[in-house]
Scaffold this motif. Structure first.
Motif, PDB file in Angstrom:
ATOM      1  N   PRO A  53      -1.223  39.473 -16.611  1.00 47.54           N
ATOM      2  CA  PRO A  53      -1.110  39.385 -18.070  1.00 47.54           C
ATOM      3  C   PRO A  53       0.016  40.241 -18.621  1.00 47.54           C
ATOM      4  O   PRO A  53       0.425  41.245 -18.027  1.00 47.54           O
ATOM      5  CB  PRO A  53      -2.469  39.897 -18.558  1.00 47.54           C
ATOM      6  N   ALA A  54       0.492  39.841 -19.787  1.00 46.40           N
ATOM      7  CA  ALA A  54       1.508  40.599 -20.508  1.00 46.40           C
ATOM      8  C   ALA A  54       0.927  41.933 -20.975  1.00 46.40           C
ATOM      9  O   ALA A  54      -0.283  42.171 -20.907  1.00 46.40           O
ATOM     10  CB  ALA A  54       2.009  39.793 -21.697  1.00 46.40           C
ATOM     11  N   ASP A  55       1.791  42.782 -21.492  1.00 44.41           N
ATOM     12  CA  ASP A  55       1.357  44.099 -21.967  1.00 44.41           C
ATOM     13  C   ASP A  55       0.655  44.042 -23.317  1.00 44.41           C
ATOM     14  O   ASP A  55       0.074  45.034 -23.756  1.00 44.41           O
ATOM     15  CB  ASP A  55       2.568  45.040 -22.076  1.00 44.41           C
ATOM     16  N   ASN A  56       0.727  42.877 -23.992  1.00 40.87           N
ATOM     17  CA  ASN A  56       0.139  42.723 -25.317  1.00 40.87           C
ATOM     18  C   ASN A  56      -0.735  41.477 -25.356  1.00 40.87           C
ATOM     19  O   ASN A  56      -0.769  40.699 -24.402  1.00 40.87           O
ATOM     20  CB  ASN A  56       1.249  42.629 -26.372  1.00 40.87           C
ATOM     21  N   ASP A  57      -1.442  41.280 -26.459  1.00 41.46           N
ATOM     22  CA  ASP A  57      -2.349  40.141 -26.589  1.00 41.46           C
ATOM     23  C   ASP A  57      -1.619  38.808 -26.554  1.00 41.46           C
ATOM     24  O   ASP A  57      -2.176  37.798 -26.130  1.00 41.46           O
ATOM     25  CB  ASP A  57      -3.148  40.237 -27.891  1.00 41.46           C
ATOM     26  N   THR A  92       3.068  32.784 -26.362  1.00 46.00           N
ATOM     27  CA  THR A  92       2.100  32.367 -25.345  1.00 46.00           C
ATOM     28  C   THR A  92       0.937  33.356 -25.278  1.00 46.00           C
ATOM     29  O   THR A  92       1.030  34.485 -25.760  1.00 46.00           O
ATOM     30  CB  THR A  92       2.760  32.309 -23.947  1.00 46.00           C
ATOM     31  N   PRO A  93      -0.160  32.944 -24.623  1.00 48.43           N
ATOM     32  CA  PRO A  93      -1.227  33.913 -24.362  1.00 48.43           C
ATOM     33  C   PRO A  93      -0.730  35.022 -23.439  1.00 48.43           C
ATOM     34  O   PRO A  93       0.300  34.867 -22.765  1.00 48.43           O
ATOM     35  CB  PRO A  93      -2.302  33.071 -23.658  1.00 48.43           C
ATOM     36  N   ALA A  94      -1.472  36.114 -23.381  1.00 44.91           N
ATOM     37  CA  ALA A  94      -1.086  37.225 -22.505  1.00 44.91           C
ATOM     38  C   ALA A  94      -0.952  36.765 -21.062  1.00 44.91           C
ATOM     39  O   ALA A  94       0.004  37.129 -20.371  1.00 44.91           O
ATOM     40  CB  ALA A  94      -2.109  38.354 -22.612  1.00 44.91           C
ATOM     41  N   LEU A  95      -1.884  35.953 -20.599  1.00 40.50           N
ATOM     42  CA  LEU A  95      -1.786  35.370 -19.264  1.00 40.50           C
ATOM     43  C   LEU A  95      -1.116  34.005 -19.426  1.00 40.50           C
ATOM     44  O   LEU A  95      -1.753  33.015 -19.798  1.00 40.50           O
ATOM     45  CB  LEU A  95      -3.168  35.230 -18.622  1.00 40.50           C
ATOM     46  N   MET A  96       0.172  33.973 -19.146  1.00 36.36           N
ATOM     47  CA  MET A  96       0.964  32.794 -19.456  1.00 36.36           C
ATOM     48  C   MET A  96       0.482  31.545 -18.722  1.00 36.36           C
ATOM     49  O   MET A  96       0.619  30.419 -19.213  1.00 36.36           O
ATOM     50  CB  MET A  96       2.443  33.051 -19.173  1.00 36.36           C
ATOM     51  N   SER A  97      -0.103  31.720 -17.538  1.00 38.38           N
ATOM     52  CA  SER A  97      -0.581  30.574 -16.767  1.00 38.38           C
ATOM     53  C   SER A  97      -1.781  29.897 -17.420  1.00 38.38           C
ATOM     54  O   SER A  97      -2.168  28.802 -17.004  1.00 38.38           O
ATOM     55  CB  SER A  97      -0.928  31.001 -15.342  1.00 38.38           C
TER      56      SER A  97
END
Length: 201
Positions: free
Chosen positions: A29-33, A64-69
């Motif tokens: 996941p990304a560092d943000n929401d 995109t969502p934090a978890l791009m997948s």
């Protein structure tokens, strides 16, 4: 019909240095929401279905969502106003994934295609500092990071990434404002990557 484009690219997102999305193949996941990212591609040479697209710039912006997948991306494409209608159509097909190549693999993740706009673009790249201004929509400047502990001065590189190139230079942004397609952010001081790129299909 085979096509190819090559040139230089850079991106900025709202992750801290170094973005876990790209370096994990979209599995961390990304560092943000939310991940707010803009990728600018300057095509130095290219031919798409017999159309010369050299000298033109394209920018992709996405939320995109934090978890791009997980998918559900909101994506917009900005095309250089210097492009003719034929060139814009060709570039839109490449960077929209319709003609195969690296972008095709991302299309299942897109939940909303916000559109494609033609705007005046100014792209500059001196090998370490990369900048693009796109009308009033995008103002982005980044600099590759050189470790004070590295006597070679070559900068920090991350390899084995795959997209949009195998090896990316890591850095941070000095300016990173986006306001287009209903997406607005300021990612100044956040992560950047840059690299030469060469795509074909």
């Amino acid at each position: 019909m085979p096509w190819h484009v090559e040139g230089t690219y850079f991106e900025n997102c709202n992750c801290d240095m170094v973005c876990p999305c790209s370096t994990s193949g979209l599995t961390a996941p990304a560092d943000n929401d939310r991940c707010n990212v803009a990728l600018a591609f300057h095509v130095e040479t290219g031919d798409v279905n017999g159309v010369d697209v050299g000298g033109l710039t394209v920018c992709i912006v996405a939320d995109t969502p934090a978890l791009m997948s997980d998918g559900g991306w909101k994506v917009g494409v900005l095309v250089d106003s210097a492009a003719s209608s034929e060139q814009a159509e060709a570039l839109g097909a490449v960077f929209g994934g319709q003609l195969g190549g690296p972008m095709e693999g991302l299309t299942p993740l897109i939940g909303e295609m916000a559109g494609m706009e033609s705007l005046e673009m100014a792209y500059a790249d001196d090998g370490r500092v990369h900048r693009v201004t796109i009308g009033s929509a995008v103002d982005m400047a980044v600099e590759d990071f050189v470790s004070p502990l590295d006597p070679t001065g070559q900068g920090v590189k991350i390899s084995g990434v795959g997209f949009p190139a195998d090896t990316l230079a890591a850095g941070t942004s000095s300016t990173a404002r986006v306001d287009v397609f209903g997406m607005t952010w300021d990612n100044s001081g956040k992560n950047s990557f840059s690299a030469p790129f060469a795509w074909a299909a």
